[in-house]
Design an enzyme around this catalytic site. Structure first.
Site, PDB file in Angstrom:
ATOM      1  N   HIS A   1      -6.470  -6.261   2.304  1.00 37.76           N
ATOM      2  CA  HIS A   1      -6.522  -5.511   2.928  1.00 37.76           C
ATOM      3  C   HIS A   1      -5.151  -6.752   3.778  1.00 37.76           C
ATOM      4  O   HIS A   1      -5.861  -7.133   4.908  1.00 37.76           O
ATOM      5  CB  HIS A   1      -6.463  -4.309   3.864  1.00 37.76           C
ATOM      6  CG  HIS A   1      -7.057  -2.994   2.786  1.00 37.76           C
ATOM      7  ND1 HIS A   1      -5.908  -2.031   2.799  1.00 37.76           N
ATOM      8  CD2 HIS A   1      -8.328  -3.013   2.316  1.00 37.76           C
ATOM      9  CE1 HIS A   1      -6.771  -0.824   2.270  1.00 37.76           C
ATOM     10  NE2 HIS A   1      -7.970  -1.524   2.364  1.00 37.76           N
TER      11      HIS A   1
ATOM     12  N   ASP B   1       0.402  -1.168   0.016  1.00 41.51           N
ATOM     13  CA  ASP B   1       0.078  -0.175   0.025  1.00 41.51           C
ATOM     14  C   ASP B   1       0.743   1.801  -0.030  1.00 41.51           C
ATOM     15  O   ASP B   1       1.576   1.688   0.532  1.00 41.51           O
ATOM     16  CB  ASP B   1      -0.839  -0.327   1.106  1.00 41.51           C
ATOM     17  CG  ASP B   1      -2.321   1.042   0.896  1.00 41.51           C
ATOM     18  OD1 ASP B   1      -3.249   0.200   1.082  1.00 41.51           O
ATOM     19  OD2 ASP B   1      -1.873   2.260   0.874  1.00 41.51           O
TER      20      ASP B   1
ATOM     21  N   HIS C   1     -10.187  -5.267  -3.527  1.00 37.09           N
ATOM     22  CA  HIS C   1      -8.957  -5.825  -2.442  1.00 37.09           C
ATOM     23  C   HIS C   1      -9.035  -6.197  -1.307  1.00 37.09           C
ATOM     24  O   HIS C   1      -9.901  -5.514  -0.338  1.00 37.09           O
ATOM     25  CB  HIS C   1      -7.824  -4.162  -3.421  1.00 37.09           C
ATOM     26  CG  HIS C   1      -8.684  -3.465  -2.355  1.00 37.09           C
ATOM     27  ND1 HIS C   1      -9.867  -2.862  -3.307  1.00 37.09           N
ATOM     28  CD2 HIS C   1      -8.479  -2.307  -1.139  1.00 37.09           C
ATOM     29  CE1 HIS C   1      -9.857  -1.419  -2.028  1.00 37.09           C
ATOM     30  NE2 HIS C   1      -9.489  -1.487  -1.178  1.00 37.09           N
TER      31      HIS C   1
ATOM     32  N   GLN D   1     -14.987   1.806   1.851  1.00 35.60           N
ATOM     33  CA  GLN D   1     -13.677   1.886   0.327  1.00 35.60           C
ATOM     34  C   GLN D   1     -13.568   2.960  -1.088  1.00 35.60           C
ATOM     35  O   GLN D   1     -14.451   3.691  -0.905  1.00 35.60           O
ATOM     36  CB  GLN D   1     -14.844   0.278  -0.912  1.00 35.60           C
ATOM     37  CG  GLN D   1     -14.061   0.672  -2.046  1.00 35.60           C
ATOM     38  CD  GLN D   1     -14.638  -0.635  -2.944  1.00 35.60           C
ATOM     39  OE1 GLN D   1     -16.033  -1.108  -2.089  1.00 35.60           O
ATOM     40  NE2 GLN D   1     -14.803  -1.719  -3.679  1.00 35.60           N
TER      41      GLN D   1
ATOM     42  N   ASN E   1     -12.965  -3.727   2.663  1.00 35.86           N
ATOM     43  CA  ASN E   1     -13.754  -2.293   2.605  1.00 35.86           C
ATOM     44  C   ASN E   1     -15.177  -2.760   2.082  1.00 35.86           C
ATOM     45  O   ASN E   1     -14.475  -3.050   0.202  1.00 35.86           O
ATOM     46  CB  ASN E   1     -12.891  -1.182   2.419  1.00 35.86           C
ATOM     47  CG  ASN E   1     -12.197  -0.954   3.781  1.00 35.86           C
ATOM     48  OD1 ASN E   1     -12.759  -1.802   4.809  1.00 35.86           O
ATOM     49  ND2 ASN E   1     -10.972  -0.172   3.806  1.00 35.86           N
TER      50      ASN E   1
ATOM     51  N   VAL F   1     -10.999   2.513  -3.568  1.00 37.57           N
ATOM     52  CA  VAL F   1     -10.918   2.162  -5.011  1.00 37.57           C
ATOM     53  C   VAL F   1     -11.734   1.235  -5.388  1.00 37.57           C
ATOM     54  O   VAL F   1     -11.748   0.196  -4.509  1.00 37.57           O
ATOM     55  CB  VAL F   1      -9.335   1.412  -4.740  1.00 37.57           C
ATOM     56  CG1 VAL F   1      -8.803   1.305  -5.929  1.00 37.57           C
ATOM     57  CG2 VAL F   1      -8.498   2.640  -4.255  1.00 37.57           C
TER      58      VAL F   1
END
Ligand code: AMP
Length: 115
Positions: free
Chosen positions: A103, A32, A101, A95, A88, A97
């Site tokens: 994390h 990240d 995904h 969220q 998220n 993006v």
């Protein structure tokens, strides 16, 4: 009208750089850019699924694969003591993006409940 490409789709396509720590035929993982812990990795499918809301039964195996990649990366990063996985979903879930995904966070004390 073609939907605008997300920043993660651009990373997959090699259009913008990322610190990639894993790549296979189904997913990639990279660090990240704004880490929230000493280890903060994002694991994303190559398939552009906007969020968990958009995943279908067809994505069952893919989602399982992502989870196992998270686990393998956690062990690779020395997180045997434990780690946190966050997904998220939607603006209300934090969220930003809209390319699904996970994390992977670790190497610091992770409190509960989360913020
Ligand atoms: P989320 O809020 O769950 O959508 O998380 C998006 C994450 O993507 C945030 O933690 C950002 O710091 C991270 N991020 C955004 N742009 C980049 C980038 N170019 N490279 C790596 N991570 C990024």
């Amino acid at each position: 009208m073609a939907e605008e490409k997300t920043i993660f789709a651009r990373i997959i396509d090699g259009e913008i750089p990322a610190d990639i720590v894993h790549s296979d035929d189904l997913c990639i993982a990279f660090r990240d850019i704004k880490p929230q812990a000493p280890v903060h990795i994002l694991v994303i499918p190559r398939k552009p699924i906007a969020s968990l809301f958009d995943a279908t039964a067809e994505d069952r195996m893919l989602l399982g694969h992502l989870m196992l990649v998270v686990r393998d990366l956690a062990l690779q990063e020395g997180l045997e003591e434990g780690f946190r996985t966050v997904l998220n979903t939607g603006a209300g879930g934090g969220q930003e993006v809209f390319h699904l995904h996970f994390h992977l966070l670790g190497k610091r004390k992770l409190n509960w409940p989360p913020g």
